[in-house]
Design a protein around this motif. Sequence first.
Motif, mmCIF file in Angstrom:
data_model
loop_
_atom_site.group_PDB
_atom_site.id
_atom_site.type_symbol
_atom_site.label_atom_id
_atom_site.label_comp_id
_atom_site.label_asym_id
_atom_site.label_seq_id
_atom_site.Cartn_x
_atom_site.Cartn_y
_atom_site.Cartn_z
ATOM 1 N N ARG A 219 0.820 -1.234 0.085
ATOM 2 C CA ARG A 219 -0.130 0.081 0.139
ATOM 3 C C ARG A 219 0.703 1.407 -0.058
ATOM 4 O O ARG A 219 0.564 2.407 -0.692
ATOM 5 C CB ARG A 219 -0.996 0.175 1.341
ATOM 6 N N GLN A 220 1.961 1.277 0.747
ATOM 7 C CA GLN A 220 2.962 2.452 0.780
ATOM 8 C C GLN A 220 3.571 2.254 -0.451
ATOM 9 O O GLN A 220 3.563 3.645 -1.209
ATOM 10 C CB GLN A 220 3.827 2.112 2.020
ATOM 11 N N GLU A 221 3.906 1.446 -1.170
ATOM 12 C CA GLU A 221 4.516 1.648 -2.283
ATOM 13 C C GLU A 221 3.896 2.055 -3.275
ATOM 14 O O GLU A 221 4.086 2.935 -4.118
ATOM 15 C CB GLU A 221 4.965 0.251 -2.812
ATOM 16 N N ASP A 222 2.570 1.530 -3.448
ATOM 17 C CA ASP A 222 1.646 2.230 -4.534
ATOM 18 C C ASP A 222 1.309 3.743 -4.191
ATOM 19 O O ASP A 222 1.299 4.443 -5.305
ATOM 20 C CB ASP A 222 0.130 1.570 -4.222
ATOM 21 N N LYS A 223 1.115 4.120 -2.996
ATOM 22 C CA LYS A 223 0.857 5.635 -2.466
ATOM 23 C C LYS A 223 2.302 6.365 -3.091
ATOM 24 O O LYS A 223 2.132 7.448 -3.969
ATOM 25 C CB LYS A 223 0.649 5.766 -1.212
ATOM 26 N N TYR A 224 3.454 5.857 -2.665
ATOM 27 C CA TYR A 224 4.530 6.788 -3.232
ATOM 28 C C TYR A 224 4.777 6.762 -4.474
ATOM 29 O O TYR A 224 5.477 7.691 -5.298
ATOM 30 C CB TYR A 224 6.002 6.072 -2.524
ATOM 31 N N ARG A 225 4.286 5.508 -5.346
ATOM 32 C CA ARG A 225 4.532 5.563 -6.824
ATOM 33 C C ARG A 225 3.651 6.610 -7.560
ATOM 34 O O ARG A 225 4.251 7.126 -8.585
ATOM 35 C CB ARG A 225 4.487 4.215 -7.423
ATOM 36 N N LYS A 226 2.581 6.544 -6.897
ATOM 37 C CA LYS A 226 1.922 7.568 -7.505
ATOM 38 C C LYS A 226 2.314 8.969 -7.400
ATOM 39 O O LYS A 226 2.192 9.900 -8.224
ATOM 40 C CB LYS A 226 0.257 7.493 -6.720
ATOM 41 N N TRP A 227 2.735 9.282 -6.263
ATOM 42 C CA TRP A 227 3.267 10.679 -5.819
ATOM 43 C C TRP A 227 4.593 11.096 -6.879
ATOM 44 O O TRP A 227 4.693 12.091 -7.137
ATOM 45 C CB TRP A 227 3.779 10.784 -4.447
ATOM 46 N N ARG A 245 15.590 21.211 -9.184
ATOM 47 C CA ARG A 245 16.386 20.402 -8.043
ATOM 48 C C ARG A 245 15.550 20.084 -6.889
ATOM 49 O O ARG A 245 15.469 19.045 -6.468
ATOM 50 C CB ARG A 245 17.344 21.431 -7.782
ATOM 51 N N ALA A 246 14.321 20.929 -6.697
ATOM 52 C CA ALA A 246 13.615 20.669 -5.239
ATOM 53 C C ALA A 246 12.504 19.473 -5.742
ATOM 54 O O ALA A 246 12.527 18.626 -4.751
ATOM 55 C CB ALA A 246 12.693 21.668 -4.939
ATOM 56 N N ILE A 247 12.202 19.372 -7.059
ATOM 57 C CA ILE A 247 11.242 18.446 -7.305
ATOM 58 C C ILE A 247 12.061 17.050 -7.550
ATOM 59 O O ILE A 247 11.476 15.910 -7.025
ATOM 60 C CB ILE A 247 10.607 18.581 -8.759
ATOM 61 N N GLN A 248 13.396 17.097 -8.001
ATOM 62 C CA GLN A 248 14.233 15.829 -8.140
ATOM 63 C C GLN A 248 14.203 15.258 -6.735
ATOM 64 O O GLN A 248 14.528 14.101 -6.203
ATOM 65 C CB GLN A 248 15.316 16.281 -8.937
ATOM 66 N N ILE A 251 11.712 13.587 -5.482
ATOM 67 C CA ILE A 251 11.491 12.220 -6.167
ATOM 68 C C ILE A 251 12.504 11.208 -5.535
ATOM 69 O O ILE A 251 12.110 10.001 -5.363
ATOM 70 C CB ILE A 251 11.634 12.319 -7.523
ATOM 71 N N GLU A 252 13.651 11.689 -5.203
ATOM 72 C CA GLU A 252 14.666 10.746 -4.505
ATOM 73 C C GLU A 252 14.230 10.382 -3.282
ATOM 74 O O GLU A 252 14.314 9.181 -2.816
ATOM 75 C CB GLU A 252 16.010 11.657 -4.501
ATOM 76 N N PHE A 253 13.714 11.370 -2.661
ATOM 77 C CA PHE A 253 13.237 10.863 -1.211
ATOM 78 C C PHE A 253 12.090 9.776 -1.222
ATOM 79 O O PHE A 253 11.923 8.973 -0.504
ATOM 80 C CB PHE A 253 12.421 12.093 -0.482
ATOM 81 N N LEU A 254 11.099 9.891 -2.264
ATOM 82 C CA LEU A 254 10.237 9.030 -2.251
ATOM 83 C C LEU A 254 10.521 7.617 -2.621
ATOM 84 O O LEU A 254 9.969 6.567 -2.168
ATOM 85 C CB LEU A 254 9.010 9.701 -3.355
ATOM 86 N N GLU A 255 11.526 7.730 -3.588
ATOM 87 C CA GLU A 255 11.916 6.412 -4.139
ATOM 88 C C GLU A 255 12.893 5.693 -2.910
ATOM 89 O O GLU A 255 12.895 4.601 -2.655
ATOM 90 C CB GLU A 255 12.935 6.585 -5.215
ATOM 91 N N GLY A 256 13.382 6.751 -2.050
ATOM 92 C CA GLY A 256 13.921 6.061 -1.020
ATOM 93 C C GLY A 256 13.124 5.384 -0.138
ATOM 94 O O GLY A 256 13.311 4.438 0.658
ATOM 95 N N GLU A 257 11.806 5.978 0.134
ATOM 96 C CA GLU A 257 10.914 5.576 1.091
ATOM 97 C C GLU A 257 10.273 4.178 0.462
ATOM 98 O O GLU A 257 9.875 3.086 1.054
ATOM 99 C CB GLU A 257 9.461 6.386 1.191
ATOM 100 N N VAL A 258 10.227 4.102 -0.905
ATOM 101 C CA VAL A 258 9.796 2.700 -1.445
ATOM 102 C C VAL A 258 10.613 1.549 -0.922
ATOM 103 O O VAL A 258 10.277 0.424 -0.661
ATOM 104 C CB VAL A 258 9.827 2.927 -2.880
#
Length: 298
Positions: A219-227, A245-248, A251-258
């Motif tokens: 569920r968490q992965e699906d949420k982060y993938r969407k973001w 740079r802020a958006i990147q 993205i890096e943070f969200l991928e780290g959470e996945v």
Amino acid sequence: MKRILFITLLALVFGCAKMTEEKRAKLATEYYQEGMVAYANRDYSKAVERLKEALKYLENLTPQQIKDAKYVIAESYYMNKDYINAIVYLEDFLFYYPDVAESEKAYFMLVDSYMKVAPDPYRDQTYTLKAIDKAKDFLSKFPQSPYAERVRAIMEDAQRKLARHEYLIARFYEDFGYYYSASLRYRDLLINYPDQVSDVEVSFRYIKSLLLVRLQAKRQEDKYRKWIEEAQKHLKYAKSEEDKRAIQRRIEFLEGEVQRWKKLAEESYEDGLKNMERYKSIYGENTYYMELKKYVKR
């Protein structure tokens, strides 16, 4: 004539001041005596009322009378089952008189009062924790006290209430699919409250939660993938390098959470399998174990 009038006025002023001081002393004595008599007669409400009045004139009371008045007020609140006020006045008494003869009973009443005002396990347990802390202090300070067994019993009740509180929180997480948080709560229950919980059930729920962290992780992965997808769309339209740079970074943070959740899922699942084998060796293939086998396949 003016001089005579002035002297007369001075005499009246000093006379009134003298009478006022005498009256204060008299009131202090009367209220104190009435309060102590009421206490002796178990009229605790009147005792509190009169002694509080007496303490308004404490400069006219002896140190012994002040101490006795404060103690009797505290105990009277306790005897009247007004435990909130009892806590206030017992804490005050023990702060100023920690080593007097009455402090032992005062400490016991304080422990009991904190436990009496502690709410049911569904709510905040600050007062329960206070009761435990005070009970530990009491047993350290008065190990041979005649109240010691009662204080130990209070502490055991408090521990059971805390265990129940933690169990209910764990069940909430489990029931709503927050399996990782549930597993941490169940683990802490088994470590911190081994005598207050059912090991056979809590161990089952601990293992079940470990095995099902995979569902929460998905569920968490699906949420982060969407973001991440949304952030990548914004990245295409970002105008400044700073925005990009802020958006990147997002993205890096969200991928780290996945990746973090994937790792948690794997580690939790492995821990679940190991604990499941240990569970089987202790309790055999009971109903709980058979149910755990279903979760292994999910």
